[in-house]
Design an enzyme around this catalytic site. Sequence first.
Site, short mmCIF file in Angstrom:
data_model
loop_
_atom_site.label_atom_id
_atom_site.label_comp_id
_atom_site.label_asym_id
_atom_site.label_seq_id
_atom_site.Cartn_x
_atom_site.Cartn_y
_atom_site.Cartn_z
N ASP A 274 0.88 -1.17 0.00
CA ASP A 274 0.00 0.00 0.00
C ASP A 274 0.92 1.23 0.00
OD1 ASP A 274 -2.11 1.75 0.06
OD2 ASP A 274 -3.20 0.71 1.63
C1 NOJ Z 1 -3.98 3.94 0.20
C2 NOJ Z 1 -5.17 3.05 0.30
O1 NOJ Z 1 -5.13 2.34 1.51
C3 NOJ Z 1 -5.28 2.04 -0.83
O2 NOJ Z 1 -6.49 1.37 -0.73
C4 NOJ Z 1 -5.12 2.72 -2.15
O3 NOJ Z 1 -5.30 1.81 -3.19
C5 NOJ Z 1 -3.75 3.35 -2.19
N1 NOJ Z 1 -3.67 4.37 -1.14
C6 NOJ Z 1 -3.39 3.95 -3.52
O4 NOJ Z 1 -4.05 5.13 -3.75
#
Ligand code: NOJ
Length: 736
Positions: A274
């Site tokens: 993430d």
């Molecule tokens: C953080 C989020 O937790 C995740 O779900 C998302 O896909 C990513 N950022 C990318 O934007």
Amino acid sequence: MNNIIKFAAISTALSFAACSPAGDQIDRKVDELMAKMTIEEKIGQMNQLSGGYNTIEDVAAGRVGSIHNCVDAEEINAVQKAAVERSRLGIPVIVSRDVIHGFRTIFPIPLGQASTFDPAIVEQGARVAAVEASAAGIRWTFSPMLDIARDPRWGRVAEGSGEDPYLDALMGVAMVKGYQGDDLSDPTSMAACIKHFAGYGAAEGGRDYNSTMISERSLRNTYLPAFKACADAGAATLMTSFNEIDGIPSTGNTFLLKDLLRDEWGWKGMVVTDWNSSGEMIAHGFAKDLKHATELSVNAGVDMDMMSHGYVSYIAELVKEGKISEKEIDRAVRNILRLKFELGLFENPYVDPQASAKVDYAPEHLAAAKQCALESAILLKNNGVLPLEKARTILVTGPLADAPYEQLGTWTFDGQPEHTVTPLQALRKDYNVIWEPGLGYSRDKNTSNLAKVTAAASRADAAVVFVGEEAILSGEAHSLSDLNLQGAQSELIKAVRRSGKPVVVVVIAGRPLTIERDLENCDAMLYAFHPGTMGGEALADLIKGRVSPSGRLPMTFIRTVGQAPFYYNHNNSGRPCSGNETLLNDIPITAGQTSLGCTSYYLDSGYGPLFPFGYGLTYSTFSYSDIALEKNVLSKNDVLRVKCRLTNTGSRKATELAQLYVRDLVGSVVRPVRELKRFERVTLEPGQSAELSFELPVSELAFWNADMEYVVEPGDFMVWVAPDSDSGTPLDFKVE
Ligand code: NOJ
């Protein structure tokens, strides 16, 4: 008619290209390319950056494998040109975006999609999203979110399918199929990314990013089944989660990422962190610096780094120091390149800048979004006022009645509010509408206009009040500790009530709110979640009665936030409630310590929730009769067959959701009081009846037992066919 979802069949419907002749060919191409790559070029592939033009020189230098958040076709083509024509080996980048519930045409939030209990419409939604996003050059979406969510304080409940592992798996697989289509190399396909691996939804207290404490058994029985189903269905990628489980952050969790995902499940896709979740292991206190975090995540099995910059900065050094082996690098790069070949990016890296104009908001996309919104709204209360068939003049009020951006919900960067049909716009086609907003936005506490609202309601035949949450109040990092309607919205409902006219409340929100006090002040309540672009038209159809509501709750609705977390498929305590528990106001002064029944409940809010999982009304009534088992003693290889007659006993055509639950009475570990195993949406005319037949292979009664083995334990079971998780009369059966 018989559209019972066969879980096992669905989960094997897609297969990895990697296991096919085409897959072998791709593997050969990957090998050939990797043989030409320097270690720096390999590391570059493992790096994902966010942005467009500002990353071009990095792309040309071979330091980037993927670009996130680039949505303009011209910009994407420029980035691809740098990759294909200027980098030494001409490897295209893969462009990703959080396309969570639609790209331009926005569907209901995923929790709203789950409330349709209709995987086919959910798959269609994901297909529409893929067609629109791929036309803009986006070939990788960070969806579906499979995190089981049992606590509505957590803002991200909006992004998933709720609390039930079976429903979660079906919805997840439907989205994977919709995004990826039959063939990833089709230019309208997007790679899905199942996330967040794992346990993110169990954040303590519902506070986003928070620690979790999940036993391995509970992980396997509750939090992982949807991941396994989607992995088996061919989901191309997976994202690690921000949280730690029992002290181990997911991005450094070798058990999850290697032992389980690769060795046990045999999954061959690509793993991405993430956003900076590798770097965040420093804040967790698990890594001492970014170099250490990089070492931990590569060695745990993470292929691509999203935005920590640790991989490009430190992997080469770590390899020299012998802390990361070249084998780990090759594993990661192989997974990344395989995906690029599968997506056909080498053959077809560019996108036609005119393509979006042909597909965005296509009539069939809007029709599918409307259908999904229609099926998603849940009727929670109706004392007979809905549908509003006879009313001619209605008052429309409330901060969500004409809020085109807000009704789209969380994660809708690309949905354009000017395409939204709001409830106010749609209702104007059916009624003579008096429009009095009452409040400016959901958190508005200014009550100065409420008297005007009461007066306006008095002039109408009925009032429809649109309350709920603005989009910003749910989603990532939007946890709440108070789930009552924000601002003066409850006062607004009361103000309408004072008119004495029928009051219909429609809640447009990102999560289950605590709406018990508002239920008392209305005659009917529809819960729409954030319904997306076509929400207004769908709600007008339901209010007018052109369609009967058919949504069902994908999460338990609690009375008060103090009851969270609350979920239907819990284990029993040793002192289960009888339903006759003494509540606060009934306790005599100076009552003795043991006079309250000594069971597991709250003195103030009781034992039960406000509405159970699976609950929802419609404009007709249904009866369940002749529920019977084909046989009630089964072997482990048998199939449990349950028949039931469902009759529409009301006066309107409507759709019922017949749900099949089981309970394993005695296990080597305590088993949930009920588990959803099948459901069927059935539409019947008044007076019509249908014979439903459910089939459940006994093998699907397996669970992770005391020896951490996935087995069916022989013994006694109960089975229900019921309209929700808290009703029905069980039948008994035995597995020998
Ligand atoms: C953080 C989020 O937790 C995740 O779900 C998302 O896909 C990513 N950022 C990318 O934007």
